[in-house]
Write a protein that holds these residues in place. Structure first.
Motif, PDB file in Angstrom:
ATOM      1  N   ALA A  55       0.716  -1.263  -0.012  1.00  0.00           N
ATOM      2  CA  ALA A  55       0.174  -0.143  -0.014  1.00  0.00           C
ATOM      3  C   ALA A  55       0.556   1.731  -0.068  1.00  0.00           C
ATOM      4  O   ALA A  55       0.352   2.181  -0.293  1.00  0.00           O
ATOM      5  CB  ALA A  55      -0.554   0.101   0.934  1.00  0.00           C
ATOM      6  N   GLY A  56       1.946   1.126   0.400  1.00  0.00           N
ATOM      7  CA  GLY A  56       2.972   2.142   0.418  1.00  0.00           C
ATOM      8  C   GLY A  56       2.556   3.462   1.736  1.00  0.00           C
ATOM      9  O   GLY A  56       3.550   4.143   1.683  1.00  0.00           O
ATOM     10  N   VAL A  64      11.721  -3.738  -3.182  1.00  0.00           N
ATOM     11  CA  VAL A  64      11.457  -2.898  -4.253  1.00  0.00           C
ATOM     12  C   VAL A  64       9.945  -3.085  -4.484  1.00  0.00           C
ATOM     13  O   VAL A  64       9.548  -4.329  -4.937  1.00  0.00           O
ATOM     14  CB  VAL A  64      11.892  -2.447  -5.761  1.00  0.00           C
ATOM     15  N   VAL A  65       8.659  -2.112  -4.309  1.00  0.00           N
ATOM     16  CA  VAL A  65       7.926  -2.626  -4.534  1.00  0.00           C
ATOM     17  C   VAL A  65       6.949  -1.257  -5.491  1.00  0.00           C
ATOM     18  O   VAL A  65       7.740   0.110  -5.712  1.00  0.00           O
ATOM     19  CB  VAL A  65       6.800  -2.067  -3.667  1.00  0.00           C
ATOM     20  N   SER A  66       6.295  -2.276  -7.282  1.00  0.00           N
ATOM     21  CA  SER A  66       5.808  -1.230  -8.039  1.00  0.00           C
ATOM     22  C   SER A  66       4.634  -1.353  -8.434  1.00  0.00           C
ATOM     23  O   SER A  66       4.402  -2.686  -7.858  1.00  0.00           O
ATOM     24  CB  SER A  66       6.956  -2.113  -9.400  1.00  0.00           C
ATOM     25  N   HIS A  67       4.264  -0.824  -8.599  1.00  0.00           N
ATOM     26  CA  HIS A  67       2.694  -0.467  -8.904  1.00  0.00           C
ATOM     27  C   HIS A  67       2.565   0.260 -10.590  1.00  0.00           C
ATOM     28  O   HIS A  67       3.218   0.914 -10.642  1.00  0.00           O
ATOM     29  CB  HIS A  67       2.088   0.425  -7.540  1.00  0.00           C
ATOM     30  N   ARG A  68       1.951  -0.334 -11.220  1.00  0.00           N
ATOM     31  CA  ARG A  68       1.691   0.138 -12.890  1.00  0.00           C
ATOM     32  C   ARG A  68       2.669   0.457 -13.360  1.00  0.00           C
ATOM     33  O   ARG A  68       3.235   1.230 -14.104  1.00  0.00           O
ATOM     34  CB  ARG A  68       0.467   0.479 -13.200  1.00  0.00           C
ATOM     35  N   GLY A  69       4.179  -0.597 -12.730  1.00  0.00           N
ATOM     36  CA  GLY A  69       6.013  -0.472 -12.967  1.00  0.00           C
ATOM     37  C   GLY A  69       6.540   0.915 -12.910  1.00  0.00           C
ATOM     38  O   GLY A  69       7.830   1.333 -13.410  1.00  0.00           O
ATOM     39  N   GLU A  70       5.710   1.919 -11.666  1.00  0.00           N
ATOM     40  CA  GLU A  70       5.912   2.112 -11.995  1.00  0.00           C
ATOM     41  C   GLU A  70       6.695   2.502  -9.601  1.00  0.00           C
ATOM     42  O   GLU A  70       6.327   1.447  -9.255  1.00  0.00           O
ATOM     43  CB  GLU A  70       5.609   3.648 -11.454  1.00  0.00           C
ATOM     44  N   LEU A  72       7.005   2.565  -6.343  1.00  0.00           N
ATOM     45  CA  LEU A  72       6.037   2.516  -5.129  1.00  0.00           C
ATOM     46  C   LEU A  72       6.317   2.931  -4.131  1.00  0.00           C
ATOM     47  O   LEU A  72       7.320   3.155  -3.198  1.00  0.00           O
ATOM     48  CB  LEU A  72       4.854   1.550  -4.607  1.00  0.00           C
ATOM     49  N   THR A  73       6.044   4.721  -3.766  1.00  0.00           N
ATOM     50  CA  THR A  73       6.980   4.856  -2.974  1.00  0.00           C
ATOM     51  C   THR A  73       6.202   5.988  -1.240  1.00  0.00           C
ATOM     52  O   THR A  73       7.387   6.607  -1.200  1.00  0.00           O
ATOM     53  CB  THR A  73       8.464   6.972  -3.523  1.00  0.00           C
ATOM     54  N   GLY A  74       5.039   5.338  -1.671  1.00  0.00           N
ATOM     55  CA  GLY A  74       4.080   6.423  -0.856  1.00  0.00           C
ATOM     56  C   GLY A  74       2.461   5.676  -1.371  1.00  0.00           C
ATOM     57  O   GLY A  74       2.627   5.144  -2.257  1.00  0.00           O
ATOM     58  N   ASP A  76      -0.303   5.562  -2.598  1.00  0.00           N
ATOM     59  CA  ASP A  76      -1.319   6.015  -4.094  1.00  0.00           C
ATOM     60  C   ASP A  76      -3.179   6.123  -3.631  1.00  0.00           C
ATOM     61  O   ASP A  76      -3.478   5.318  -3.683  1.00  0.00           O
ATOM     62  CB  ASP A  76      -0.739   5.128  -5.050  1.00  0.00           C
ATOM     63  N   MET A  77      -3.817   7.165  -4.414  1.00  0.00           N
ATOM     64  CA  MET A  77      -4.357   7.200  -4.850  1.00  0.00           C
ATOM     65  C   MET A  77      -5.432   5.923  -5.081  1.00  0.00           C
ATOM     66  O   MET A  77      -6.705   5.299  -5.397  1.00  0.00           O
ATOM     67  CB  MET A  77      -5.418   8.994  -4.717  1.00  0.00           C
ATOM     68  N   ASP A  78      -4.719   5.433  -6.304  1.00  0.00           N
ATOM     69  CA  ASP A  78      -5.276   4.173  -7.509  1.00  0.00           C
ATOM     70  C   ASP A  78      -5.046   2.758  -6.323  1.00  0.00           C
ATOM     71  O   ASP A  78      -5.724   1.659  -7.072  1.00  0.00           O
ATOM     72  CB  ASP A  78      -4.838   3.888  -8.606  1.00  0.00           C
ATOM     73  N   ILE A  79      -4.832   2.948  -5.297  1.00  0.00           N
ATOM     74  CA  ILE A  79      -4.911   1.789  -4.513  1.00  0.00           C
ATOM     75  C   ILE A  79      -5.827   1.539  -3.092  1.00  0.00           C
ATOM     76  O   ILE A  79      -5.344   2.370  -2.138  1.00  0.00           O
ATOM     77  CB  ILE A  79      -2.767   0.982  -4.245  1.00  0.00           C
ATOM     78  N   GLY A  80      -6.620   1.434  -2.968  1.00  0.00           N
ATOM     79  CA  GLY A  80      -7.565   1.476  -1.771  1.00  0.00           C
ATOM     80  C   GLY A  80      -7.264  -0.081  -1.050  1.00  0.00           C
ATOM     81  O   GLY A  80      -6.426  -1.184  -0.684  1.00  0.00           O
ATOM     82  N   TYR A  81      -7.008   0.495   0.373  1.00  0.00           N
ATOM     83  CA  TYR A  81      -6.295  -0.397   1.122  1.00  0.00           C
ATOM     84  C   TYR A  81      -7.427  -0.575   2.481  1.00  0.00           C
ATOM     85  O   TYR A  81      -8.417   0.977   3.378  1.00  0.00           O
ATOM     86  CB  TYR A  81      -5.597  -0.004   1.557  1.00  0.00           C
ATOM     87  N   LEU A  82      -8.338  -1.374   2.922  1.00  0.00           N
ATOM     88  CA  LEU A  82      -9.242  -2.115   4.132  1.00  0.00           C
ATOM     89  C   LEU A  82      -8.784  -3.359   5.325  1.00  0.00           C
ATOM     90  O   LEU A  82      -8.549  -3.496   4.746  1.00  0.00           O
ATOM     91  CB  LEU A  82     -10.606  -2.761   3.769  1.00  0.00           C
ATOM     92  N   THR A  83      -8.411  -2.359   5.659  1.00  0.00           N
ATOM     93  CA  THR A  83      -7.655  -2.960   7.272  1.00  0.00           C
ATOM     94  C   THR A  83      -8.580  -3.542   7.969  1.00  0.00           C
ATOM     95  O   THR A  83     -10.288  -3.652   7.649  1.00  0.00           O
ATOM     96  CB  THR A  83      -7.200  -2.134   7.557  1.00  0.00           C
ATOM     97  N   GLN A  84      -7.661  -4.473   8.815  1.00  0.00           N
ATOM     98  CA  GLN A  84      -8.369  -4.905  10.455  1.00  0.00           C
ATOM     99  C   GLN A  84      -9.585  -4.135  11.088  1.00  0.00           C
ATOM    100  O   GLN A  84     -10.379  -4.271  11.078  1.00  0.00           O
ATOM    101  CB  GLN A  84      -8.020  -5.868  10.965  1.00  0.00           C
ATOM    102  N   SER A  85      -8.527  -3.461  11.516  1.00  0.00           N
ATOM    103  CA  SER A  85      -9.671  -2.241  11.984  1.00  0.00           C
ATOM    104  C   SER A  85     -10.437  -1.499  12.229  1.00  0.00           C
ATOM    105  O   SER A  85     -10.373  -1.204  10.786  1.00  0.00           O
ATOM    106  CB  SER A  85      -8.873  -1.697  13.160  1.00  0.00           C
ATOM    107  N   ASP A  86     -11.011  -0.462  12.584  1.00  0.00           N
ATOM    108  CA  ASP A  86     -12.477   0.119  11.864  1.00  0.00           C
ATOM    109  C   ASP A  86     -11.804   1.414  11.811  1.00  0.00           C
ATOM    110  O   ASP A  86     -11.894   2.548  12.759  1.00  0.00           O
ATOM    111  CB  ASP A  86     -13.976   0.216  13.142  1.00  0.00           C
TER     112      ASP A  86
END
Length: 254
Positions: A55-56, A64-70, A72-74, A76-86
Motif C-alpha cells: 500500500a506504500g 522494491v514495490v512497483s505499481h503499474r510499472g512505477e 511505489l514511494t508512498g 497512491d490514490m489508485d490503491i484502496g486499503y481496507l484494514t482489519q480495524s475500523d
C-alpha cells in the motif's frame, strides 16, 4: 496479462529494544490486473506487513514495490486499503465518511453526494446515510468502510482480514457481496486471510505464506464462479484444495 502490482525481494525490519526484528524476508510476488489473489497464512507470518508495504504505507528495508510499472514511494490514490480495524471517522455520518475520498480529490458536493448514495445502495446501507458509526453494527461499519474505499475508484484493492471479527453468517454474506462487487469491475484484489474456506471461496489464486513471508504454495484456483460456500463444501475439488492448503499452512509454520 499485465502485472499491476509487484514486490521484488522485500525485507522489512523493525527496531525494538536496540535489536532488529525481521517481519518479512526476501518476499517476491507479482499480481496480474483483474485478478483476485488471496494470501493465506497464520498469525505472525508477515501478512499485514506485506500489505502495508504494497500500500506504500511503509518503506521496505530492502527491495522494491512497483505499481503499474512505477516504483511505489508512498500511498497512491489508485490503491484502496481496507484494514482489519475500523477507521471510519466517528464525527462524520455514513454519507460524509463515504464522501471523504472524493473530498480529498476536490470533487464537487453534488457529485460526491450522488456517488456516495449509489455506493451505499450497492452495499445495502441505503437509509442509513445520516447514521454515525457508533449507531451501526459491526457488519454495517464494514459495509460503510467498503463503500468509502470504493468511492475513491481505486483500480487495486488491498484487504487485510476485513471480515475476521464478524460472526460466520454475516461473514458469508459480506464475502458474497464482495464477489458481486468485484466481478466484472476489472479491479485487482489482494485479500489477506487466515481462513482456508474464505481463501478458496474468494480467490482465483491462493498464495500460502510461512514464517517471515516465505511463499509455501502459489496455486491457481479453478473452481467455477459464482461460488457459494454451502455448495462448495461438498465439491470434491474444493475438498482436495482445502486439504492441500491445510498441509501448506502446516508446512509453513514448521
Amino acid at each position: 496479462m499485465t502485472v499491476v502490482l509487484a514486490a521484488e525481494r522485500l525485507t522489512k525490519q523493525f527496531a525494538k529494544d536496540d535489536q532488529a526484528i525481521v517481519a518479512l524476508r526476501d518476499f517476491t510476488l507479482s499480481v496480474e490486473e483483474g485478478s483476485f489473489v488471496t494470501v493465506l497464512g497464520r498469525s505472525g507470518c508477515g501478512k499485514s506487513t506485506m500489505l502495508n508495504l504494497l500500500a506504500g504505507l511503509t518503506e521496505p528495508s530492502e527491495g522494491v514495490v512497483s505499481h503499474r510499472g512505477e516504483k511505489l514511494t508512498g500511498p497512491d490514490m489508485d490503491i484502496g486499503y481496507l484494514t482489519q480495524s475500523d477507521t471510519l471517522m466517528p464525527w462524520r455520518d455514513v454519507q460524509r465518511n463515504v464522501e471523504m475520498p472524493l473530498e480529498i480529490r476536490g470533487v464537487g458536493a453534488e457529485e460526491r453526494r450522488g456517488t456516495a448514495a449509489a455506493l451505499l445502495q450497492r452495499v445495502g446501507l441505503a437509509g442509513f446515510e445520516k447514521h454515525y458509526p457508533r449507531e451501526l453494527s459491526g457488519g454495517m461499519r464494514r459495509r460503510a468502510s467498503l463503500a468509502r474505499m470504493l468511492a475513491g475508484t481505486p483500480r487495486t484493492l488491498l484487504m487485510d482480514e476485513p471480515f475476521g471479527a464478524l460472526d460466520a453468517q454475516l461473514r458469508t454474506e459480506l464475502q458474497e457481496e464482495l464477489l458481486q462487487l468485484w466481478q466484472g469491475s476489472g479491479q485487482t484484489v489482494v485479500f489477506v486471510t487466515h481462513d482456508i474456506e474464505e481463501a478458496l471461496l474468494l480467490g482465483d489464486r491462493i498464495v500460502v505464506l510461512g514464517r517471515l513471508g516465505r511463499i509455501v504454495t502459489d496455486q491457481k484456483i479453478d473452481l467455477p464462479r459464482p461460488r457459494a460456500l454451502d455448495t462448495l463444501r461438498v465439491d470434491p475439488a474444493f475438498v482436495g484444495l482445502h486439504t492441500a492448503m491445510a498441509a501448506a499452512l502446516k508446512e509453513g509454520s514448521s
